[in-house]
Write a protein that holds these residues in place. Structure first.
Motif, mmCIF file in Angstrom:
data_model
loop_
_atom_site.group_PDB
_atom_site.id
_atom_site.type_symbol
_atom_site.label_atom_id
_atom_site.label_comp_id
_atom_site.label_asym_id
_atom_site.label_seq_id
_atom_site.Cartn_x
_atom_site.Cartn_y
_atom_site.Cartn_z
ATOM 1 N N PRO A 1 23.997 25.201 46.091
ATOM 2 C CA PRO A 1 25.347 24.988 46.626
ATOM 3 C C PRO A 1 25.442 25.338 48.099
ATOM 4 O O PRO A 1 24.755 26.243 48.593
ATOM 5 C CB PRO A 1 26.215 25.928 45.779
ATOM 6 N N THR A 2 26.292 24.619 48.808
ATOM 7 C CA THR A 2 26.509 24.883 50.228
ATOM 8 C C THR A 2 27.518 26.014 50.399
ATOM 9 O O THR A 2 28.211 26.405 49.454
ATOM 10 C CB THR A 2 27.058 23.632 50.933
ATOM 11 N N GLU A 3 27.623 26.517 51.624
ATOM 12 C CA GLU A 3 28.608 27.565 51.906
ATOM 13 C C GLU A 3 30.029 27.059 51.665
ATOM 14 O O GLU A 3 30.884 27.801 51.184
ATOM 15 C CB GLU A 3 28.457 28.049 53.358
ATOM 16 N N GLN A 4 30.272 25.789 51.999
ATOM 17 C CA GLN A 4 31.604 25.233 51.790
ATOM 18 C C GLN A 4 31.936 25.150 50.306
ATOM 19 O O GLN A 4 33.063 25.451 49.896
ATOM 20 C CB GLN A 4 31.709 23.841 52.418
ATOM 21 N N GLU A 5 30.962 24.765 49.493
ATOM 22 C CA GLU A 5 31.188 24.715 48.053
ATOM 23 C C GLU A 5 31.489 26.102 47.499
ATOM 24 O O GLU A 5 32.372 26.258 46.639
ATOM 25 C CB GLU A 5 29.965 24.117 47.352
ATOM 26 N N ALA A 6 30.782 27.095 47.999
ATOM 27 C CA ALA A 6 31.028 28.463 47.557
ATOM 28 C C ALA A 6 32.429 28.924 47.960
ATOM 29 O O ALA A 6 33.155 29.531 47.162
ATOM 30 C CB ALA A 6 29.974 29.404 48.146
ATOM 31 N N ALA A 7 32.831 28.619 49.187
ATOM 32 C CA ALA A 7 34.162 29.003 49.663
ATOM 33 C C ALA A 7 35.246 28.309 48.847
ATOM 34 O O ALA A 7 36.287 28.902 48.531
ATOM 35 C CB ALA A 7 34.310 28.659 51.143
ATOM 36 N N ASP A 8 35.003 27.057 48.496
ATOM 37 C CA ASP A 8 35.980 26.318 47.694
ATOM 38 C C ASP A 8 36.192 26.973 46.332
ATOM 39 O O ASP A 8 37.323 27.032 45.822
ATOM 40 C CB ASP A 8 35.513 24.872 47.489
ATOM 41 N N LEU A 9 35.115 27.478 45.737
ATOM 42 C CA LEU A 9 35.231 28.116 44.430
ATOM 43 C C LEU A 9 36.113 29.359 44.492
ATOM 44 O O LEU A 9 36.944 29.593 43.608
ATOM 45 C CB LEU A 9 33.852 28.488 43.896
ATOM 46 N N LEU A 10 35.939 30.154 45.535
ATOM 47 C CA LEU A 10 36.796 31.333 45.695
ATOM 48 C C LEU A 10 38.255 30.933 45.828
ATOM 49 O O LEU A 10 39.145 31.557 45.250
ATOM 50 C CB LEU A 10 36.375 32.142 46.933
ATOM 51 N N GLU A 11 38.505 29.876 46.590
ATOM 52 C CA GLU A 11 39.879 29.428 46.803
ATOM 53 C C GLU A 11 40.501 28.933 45.502
ATOM 54 O O GLU A 11 41.664 29.222 45.200
ATOM 55 C CB GLU A 11 39.908 28.323 47.859
ATOM 56 N N VAL A 12 39.715 28.198 44.721
ATOM 57 C CA VAL A 12 40.226 27.693 43.442
ATOM 58 C C VAL A 12 40.543 28.856 42.508
ATOM 59 O O VAL A 12 41.575 28.859 41.817
ATOM 60 C CB VAL A 12 39.209 26.731 42.790
ATOM 61 N N ARG A 13 39.666 29.861 42.481
ATOM 62 C CA ARG A 13 39.945 31.007 41.613
ATOM 63 C C ARG A 13 41.219 31.731 42.044
ATOM 64 O O ARG A 13 41.999 32.193 41.196
ATOM 65 C CB ARG A 13 38.765 31.990 41.608
ATOM 66 N N MET A 14 41.437 31.811 43.360
ATOM 67 C CA MET A 14 42.648 32.470 43.858
ATOM 68 C C MET A 14 43.916 31.720 43.450
ATOM 69 O O MET A 14 44.994 32.302 43.382
ATOM 70 C CB MET A 14 42.572 32.604 45.380
ATOM 71 N N LEU A 15 43.787 30.425 43.181
ATOM 72 C CA LEU A 15 44.927 29.641 42.715
ATOM 73 C C LEU A 15 45.116 29.756 41.199
ATOM 74 O O LEU A 15 46.249 29.796 40.713
ATOM 75 C CB LEU A 15 44.738 28.165 43.089
ATOM 76 N N LEU A 16 44.007 29.805 40.465
ATOM 77 C CA LEU A 16 44.097 29.771 39.006
ATOM 78 C C LEU A 16 44.369 31.135 38.370
ATOM 79 O O LEU A 16 45.050 31.214 37.342
ATOM 80 C CB LEU A 16 42.806 29.190 38.419
ATOM 81 N N GLU A 17 43.836 32.213 38.946
ATOM 82 C CA GLU A 17 44.051 33.527 38.338
ATOM 83 C C GLU A 17 45.535 33.916 38.284
ATOM 84 O O GLU A 17 45.987 34.440 37.260
ATOM 85 C CB GLU A 17 43.227 34.597 39.058
ATOM 86 N N PRO A 18 46.322 33.669 39.346
ATOM 87 C CA PRO A 18 47.759 33.968 39.240
ATOM 88 C C PRO A 18 48.443 33.137 38.154
ATOM 89 O O PRO A 18 49.335 33.642 37.455
ATOM 90 C CB PRO A 18 48.288 33.621 40.637
ATOM 91 N N LEU A 19 48.036 31.894 37.989
ATOM 92 C CA LEU A 19 48.586 31.060 36.919
ATOM 93 C C LEU A 19 48.258 31.670 35.564
ATOM 94 O O LEU A 19 49.117 31.729 34.667
ATOM 95 C CB LEU A 19 48.017 29.647 37.013
ATOM 96 N N GLY A 20 47.022 32.138 35.410
ATOM 97 C CA GLY A 20 46.627 32.773 34.155
ATOM 98 C C GLY A 20 47.453 34.009 33.859
ATOM 99 O O GLY A 20 47.847 34.242 32.712
ATOM 100 N N ALA A 21 47.732 34.814 34.886
ATOM 101 C CA ALA A 21 48.535 36.023 34.686
ATOM 102 C C ALA A 21 49.964 35.672 34.284
ATOM 103 O O ALA A 21 50.569 36.329 33.425
ATOM 104 C CB ALA A 21 48.530 36.864 35.956
ATOM 105 N N ALA A 22 50.514 34.626 34.908
ATOM 106 C CA ALA A 22 51.868 34.193 34.556
ATOM 107 C C ALA A 22 51.925 33.720 33.107
ATOM 108 O O ALA A 22 52.865 34.044 32.368
ATOM 109 C CB ALA A 22 52.326 33.078 35.500
ATOM 110 N N ARG A 23 50.918 32.961 32.700
ATOM 111 C CA ARG A 23 50.857 32.509 31.310
ATOM 112 C C ARG A 23 50.697 33.696 30.365
ATOM 113 O O ARG A 23 51.275 33.712 29.272
ATOM 114 C CB ARG A 23 49.676 31.552 31.132
ATOM 115 N N ALA A 24 49.896 34.675 30.782
ATOM 116 C CA ALA A 24 49.686 35.858 29.945
ATOM 117 C C ALA A 24 51.000 36.605 29.715
ATOM 118 O O ALA A 24 51.243 37.129 28.623
ATOM 119 C CB ALA A 24 48.658 36.787 30.591
ATOM 120 N N ALA A 25 51.860 36.649 30.730
ATOM 121 C CA ALA A 25 53.158 37.318 30.583
ATOM 122 C C ALA A 25 54.015 36.625 29.522
ATOM 123 O O ALA A 25 54.855 37.267 28.881
ATOM 124 C CB ALA A 25 53.887 37.327 31.923
#
Length: 234
Positions: free
Chosen positions: A69-93
């Motif tokens: 994987p390239t550095e950009q692909e790695a950075a994209d994964l972090l960004e996607v996780r930062m978007l999805l984890e808050p959604l998961g927490a909201a659903r968990a509530a």
């Protein structure tokens, strides 16, 4: 007894993430089958799954290889996780069970104790279990699968530094659990977003010791690395 491909897939993925197989190295069915003590059929299925997940690529004249994987692909994964984890927490509530809350509160209690004692290795494992449990509490199979895959890939691409003040990090975990317990989806989302953003700053891209180096999978000794086949009787 036929060992399921998903068990073989887990074993190969774990070895890729831990660096047993270097990026770009070949993954031959024969050597993998010998290493894990299985036939080539589940290995072939596992490689197809790992290719769909982005851990493996198929190259002309080389066959299956560990992805690079390239550095950009790695950075994209972090960004996607930062978007999805808050959604998961909201659903968990909205969807958590009392069993989820019990586990989350227990992990926070242990994490706060270990943080006060400065037991860093325990904190790393506890943090992983906390986020996995929070994701499970979302009750969304698709989201759970996405975040699980993201965590595997991020662990493969990044080394994570311990927070300067682990006690503060675990206080954030505790606040997230409180919001989930109250059913406050928006607060759980906001707190998790802040926590994820801070955590992202502790990630450091892993770089191969010798860029461009290509090595085959490790030689198989007489003692094979059998796959964990718990549950293989299904």
């Amino acid at each position: 007894m036929r060992i399921p491909a998903h068990s073989v897939c887990t074993a190969i993925r774990d070895d890729i993430v831990s660096g047993v197989y270097e990026r770009g190295s070949r993954l031959t069915e024969e050597l993998l089958a010998r290493r894990y003590g299985v036939s080539r059929v589940p290995v072939r299925e596992a490689l197809r799954t790992l290719e769909s997940e982005g851990f493996v690529v198929t190259r002309r004249h080389a066959g299956a290889c560990v992805a690079e994987p390239t550095e950009q692909e790695a950075a994209d994964l972090l960004e996607v996780r930062m978007l999805l984890e808050p959604l998961g927490a909201a659903r968990a509530a909205q969807r958590r069970t009392e069993a989820h809350l019990k586990v989350l509160r227990g992990l926070v209690r242990l994490g706060q104790e270990r943080a006060r004692r400065g037991e860093g290795e325990d904190l790393r494992s506890l943090g992983g279990w906390f986020h996995e449990t929070l994701t499970q509490a979302s009750g969304s199979p698709g989201l759970i699968a996405l975040l699980t895959q993201l965590r595997h890939k991020i662990a493969w691409m990044y080394a994570v530094e311990q927070p300067a003040r682990p006690v503060d990090s675990w206080a954030e975990h505790g606040a997230i659990v409180d919001a989930v317990a109250r059913g406050d989806a928006e607060r759980a989302r906001a707190l998790t977003a802040q926590h994820a953003e801070r955590a992202a700053g502790a990630h450091r891209l892993r770089r191969p010791d010798r860029p461009g180096r290509r090595t085959p999978p490790p030689r198989v000794s007489s003692s094979q690395h059998g796959v964990n086949i718990a549950g293989a009787r299904h």
